[in-house]
Design a protein around this motif. Structure first.
Motif, PDB file in Angstrom:
ATOM      1  N   VAL A   6       5.050  -9.531 -34.202  1.00  0.00           N
ATOM      2  CA  VAL A   6       4.431  -8.415 -33.485  1.00  0.00           C
ATOM      3  C   VAL A   6       3.682  -7.575 -34.511  1.00  0.00           C
ATOM      4  N   ARG A   7       2.399  -7.378 -34.278  1.00  0.00           N
ATOM      5  CA  ARG A   7       1.570  -6.630 -35.230  1.00  0.00           C
ATOM      6  C   ARG A   7       1.980  -5.157 -35.231  1.00  0.00           C
ATOM      7  N   SER A   8       2.169  -4.605 -36.413  1.00  0.00           N
ATOM      8  CA  SER A   8       2.588  -3.200 -36.454  1.00  0.00           C
ATOM      9  C   SER A   8       1.358  -2.305 -36.325  1.00  0.00           C
ATOM     10  N   SER A   9       1.457  -1.332 -35.471  1.00  0.00           N
ATOM     11  CA  SER A   9       0.372  -0.372 -35.283  1.00  0.00           C
ATOM     12  C   SER A   9       0.962   0.904 -34.730  1.00  0.00           C
ATOM     13  N   LYS A  10       0.499   2.048 -35.242  1.00  0.00           N
ATOM     14  CA  LYS A  10       1.043   3.318 -34.740  1.00  0.00           C
ATOM     15  C   LYS A  10       0.572   3.604 -33.316  1.00  0.00           C
ATOM     16  N   PHE A  11      -0.369   2.788 -32.816  1.00  0.00           N
ATOM     17  CA  PHE A  11      -0.881   3.016 -31.467  1.00  0.00           C
ATOM     18  C   PHE A  11      -0.314   2.027 -30.435  1.00  0.00           C
ATOM     19  N   ARG A  12       0.704   1.262 -30.858  1.00  0.00           N
ATOM     20  CA  ARG A  12       1.256   0.270 -29.930  1.00  0.00           C
ATOM     21  C   ARG A  12       1.882   0.905 -28.699  1.00  0.00           C
ATOM     22  N   HIS A  13       2.380   2.129 -28.872  1.00  0.00           N
ATOM     23  CA  HIS A  13       3.111   2.750 -27.759  1.00  0.00           C
ATOM     24  C   HIS A  13       2.323   3.869 -27.091  1.00  0.00           C
ATOM     25  N   VAL A  14       1.012   3.891 -27.302  1.00  0.00           N
ATOM     26  CA  VAL A  14       0.183   4.896 -26.622  1.00  0.00           C
ATOM     27  C   VAL A  14       0.386   4.755 -25.117  1.00  0.00           C
ATOM     28  N   PHE A  15       0.630   5.879 -24.449  1.00  0.00           N
ATOM     29  CA  PHE A  15       0.769   5.757 -22.989  1.00  0.00           C
ATOM     30  C   PHE A  15      -0.101   6.794 -22.288  1.00  0.00           C
ATOM     31  N   GLY A  16      -0.585   6.405 -21.130  1.00  0.00           N
ATOM     32  CA  GLY A  16      -1.444   7.285 -20.343  1.00  0.00           C
ATOM     33  C   GLY A  16      -0.649   7.952 -19.243  1.00  0.00           C
ATOM     34  N   GLN A  17      -1.011   9.190 -18.956  1.00  0.00           N
ATOM     35  CA  GLN A  17      -0.301   9.927 -17.919  1.00  0.00           C
ATOM     36  C   GLN A  17      -1.294  10.827 -17.181  1.00  0.00           C
ATOM     37  N   ALA A  18      -1.271  10.751 -15.854  1.00  0.00           N
ATOM     38  CA  ALA A  18      -2.140  11.635 -15.064  1.00  0.00           C
ATOM     39  C   ALA A  18      -1.497  13.017 -14.993  1.00  0.00           C
ATOM     40  N   LEU A  19      -2.325  14.053 -15.039  1.00  0.00           N
ATOM     41  CA  LEU A  19      -1.789  15.406 -14.939  1.00  0.00           C
ATOM     42  C   LEU A  19      -1.364  15.694 -13.495  1.00  0.00           C
ATOM     43  N   LYS A  20      -0.519  16.717 -13.343  1.00  0.00           N
ATOM     44  CA  LYS A  20       0.005  17.055 -12.011  1.00  0.00           C
ATOM     45  C   LYS A  20      -1.134  17.496 -11.086  1.00  0.00           C
ATOM     46  N   ALA A  21      -0.856  17.454  -9.787  1.00  0.00           N
ATOM     47  CA  ALA A  21      -1.888  17.733  -8.779  1.00  0.00           C
ATOM     48  C   ALA A  21      -2.550  19.093  -8.972  1.00  0.00           C
ATOM     49  N   ASP A  22      -1.780  20.091  -9.420  1.00  0.00           N
ATOM     50  CA  ASP A  22      -2.373  21.436  -9.555  1.00  0.00           C
ATOM     51  C   ASP A  22      -3.298  21.540 -10.766  1.00  0.00           C
ATOM     52  N   GLN A  23      -3.312  20.502 -11.604  1.00  0.00           N
ATOM     53  CA  GLN A  23      -4.225  20.502 -12.754  1.00  0.00           C
ATOM     54  C   GLN A  23      -5.431  19.574 -12.538  1.00  0.00           C
ATOM     55  N   CYS A  24      -5.554  19.071 -11.305  1.00  0.00           N
ATOM     56  CA  CYS A  24      -6.717  18.246 -10.940  1.00  0.00           C
ATOM     57  C   CYS A  24      -7.770  19.132 -10.267  1.00  0.00           C
ATOM     58  N   TYR A  25      -8.931  18.555 -10.021  1.00  0.00           N
ATOM     59  CA  TYR A  25     -10.026  19.272  -9.346  1.00  0.00           C
ATOM     60  C   TYR A  25     -10.197  18.587  -7.987  1.00  0.00           C
ATOM     61  N   ASP A  26      -9.858  19.314  -6.915  1.00  0.00           N
ATOM     62  CA  ASP A  26      -9.779  18.692  -5.588  1.00  0.00           C
ATOM     63  C   ASP A  26     -10.929  19.075  -4.673  1.00  0.00           C
ATOM     64  N   ASP A  27     -11.124  18.235  -3.654  1.00  0.00           N
ATOM     65  CA  ASP A  27     -12.117  18.501  -2.604  1.00  0.00           C
ATOM     66  C   ASP A  27     -13.541  18.500  -3.133  1.00  0.00           C
ATOM     67  N   ILE A  28     -13.847  17.508  -3.954  1.00  0.00           N
ATOM     68  CA  ILE A  28     -15.214  17.372  -4.484  1.00  0.00           C
ATOM     69  C   ILE A  28     -15.793  16.092  -3.895  1.00  0.00           C
ATOM     70  N   ARG A  29     -16.976  16.190  -3.335  1.00  0.00           N
ATOM     71  CA  ARG A  29     -17.588  14.977  -2.765  1.00  0.00           C
ATOM     72  C   ARG A  29     -18.357  14.253  -3.875  1.00  0.00           C
ATOM     73  N   ILE A  30     -17.691  13.349  -4.536  1.00  0.00           N
ATOM     74  CA  ILE A  30     -18.310  12.616  -5.643  1.00  0.00           C
ATOM     75  C   ILE A  30     -19.448  11.747  -5.090  1.00  0.00           C
TER      76      ILE A  30
END
Length: 430
Positions: A6-30
């Motif tokens: 397994v190649r060693s890399s400090k970025f192997r465990h990078v994880f993505g997470q969506a912010l909570k609903a109150d930190q999103c921008y809602d009701d926009i007609r993209i």
């Protein structure tokens, strides 16, 4: 495929997470346009998104803190007469944004610090030079007020925005639709991919081809290309069997790719975002519900798969925050602004660390907002390396944003008469 080591890399465990609903921008007609651009641009002050608009083209610009449900009556930037296809904030002034549209024009806008309080219809500068819709915009990374635009007329134009003029017009190189166009790190080269199945590295001031590669991917669907570290080029495209691929090339030896990997059989075009500080490239497919990320290194196979962020909803577009807008005390190495049908959702990429201290290995000095060369000097041949800043104490703007002033050059009266005559005849023909 079995891997023993397994190649060693400090970025192997990078994880993505969506912010909570109150930190999103809602009701926009993209925007419902099918154009393959990001539809979103962000910086440490604002997030801008292209929206559906009746009778023309519009986009909204929100202060980052204005999260939650967005009022339908929120003022928009609405000076274009056709749908907006691409927007991009200036890297050297967070209040300046450029937009390209189906109405064949490029417009430069100045956004007040607190955001818009009334609809913005008059641009600071309007740049006319394309004969068909303008779908690609890219600011120069180090030269102040230099903007590149590419249109469906197969022409690339380099603008001196302060003078409102086209300085370089590259109109004899591309024989078909331009799929992507970007700068290298110091802006001394341009990389384009085109429907004629060629990848080209250009000298931006001469408009000449330095080197080109025929058929980087066998398939006929769009190819995207970006410069990565050491001048190498990463491309995303399709195989003859319509499988999505990612490849890495060395322009000094364009014969064979350093690596070519097949990913899946989805049909969306993969938009690559490269982070030069970490060597990570993020691939966001239009219509996908995932973001894949890879580490680009000097050792074979050069492009190493790290992980994938998945969610339920597909993305219509994606904004990518500059490094200086990230929260370094939370080990955040990237932040995306994912556009859904009716909202914008920030997604944070984090390297898990136990310590709260500043992680120097994750945050080398990064590109700051100061330009290193002025537009006139750059067009006359001077290159400037990016001016780097430390993120140790978080990014604080120490300089007040320069006031944006347009300096029109005195033009030849005959030229002005010619232009007026042309405008009158165009109006009569309409």
């Amino acid at each position: 495929m079995s891997r023993k080591v397994v190649r060693s890399s400090k970025f192997r465990h990078v994880f993505g997470q969506a912010l909570k609903a109150d930190q999103c921008y809602d009701d926009i007609r993209i925007s419902q346009m099918t154009w393959d651009s990001n539809f979103c641009s962000v910086n440490p002050k604002f997030v801008a998104m292209i929206v559906d608009a009746s009778g023309g083209g519009a986009f909204i610009v929100l202060p980052l803190s204005k999260t939650g449900r967005i009022d339908m009556s929120l003022p928009t930037v609405c000076g274009h007469t056709g749908p907006v296809l691409d927007i991009e904030f200036c890297p050297h002034n967070d209040n300046i944004i450029a937009s390209g549209s189906e109405d064949c024009s490029v417009m430069i806008w100045e956004i007040p610090d607190g955001g818009l309080i009334s609809p913005l219809k008059d641009p600071v500068v309007k740049l006319d030079g394309h004969s068909k819709r303008v779908g690609i915009l890219s600011w120069h990374p180090t030269a102040h007020n230099v903007l590149m635009s590419a249109g469906c007329d197969n022409v690339v134009i380099l603008w001196n925005v302060v003078h409102g003029e086209a300085v370089v017009r590259i109109d004899s190189v591309h024989t078909d639709l331009i799929y992507s166009a970007c700068w290298n790190r110091n802006g001394s080269q341009i990389l384009t991919s085109c429907k004629d199945k060629k990848l080209r590295v250009l000298d931006p001031r001469k408009g000449s081809v330095i080197c080109e590669k025929d058929k980087p991917h066998e398939g006929s669907r769009p190819v995207r290309a970006v410069f990565v570290s050491d001048g190498k080029i990463l491309t995303t495209g399709f195989s003859r069997m319509s499988e999505r691929q990612v490849a890495l090339w060395d322009p000094k030896n364009f014969g064979e790719p350093l690596t070519l990997q097949e990913l899946d059989t989805s049909s969306g075009v993969l938009l690559p975002f490269f982070d030069p500080d970490t060597g990570i490239v993020y691939l966001c497919g239009k219509g996908d519900s995932s973001i894949r990320y890879f580490e680009v290194t000097d050792e074979a196979p050069y492009v190493h798969y790290l992980s994938m962020y998945s969610s339920k909803e597909s993305q219509k577009g994606m904004g990518y925050m500059p490094k200086r807008g990230l929260e370094v005390n939370k080990c955040e190495i990237a932040r995306f602004y994912k556009l859904h049908e009716r909202k914008c959702e920030p997604i944070v990429m984090t390297v898990p660390r136990k310590s709260d201290l500043f992680q120097e290995d994750l945050y080398p000095d990064t590109i700051g907002p100061e330009p290193s060369v002025e537009a006139d000097d750059w067009f006359s041949g001077k290159n400037g390396e990016p001016i780097l800043i430390s993120l140790k104490d978080g990014f604080v703007a120490t300089t007040k944003n320069k006031e944006f002033k347009v300096i029109r050059k005195h033009r030849n009266p005959l030229e002005m008469i010619e232009q007026l005559t042309q405008q009158v005849s165009e109006l009569e023909s309409k």
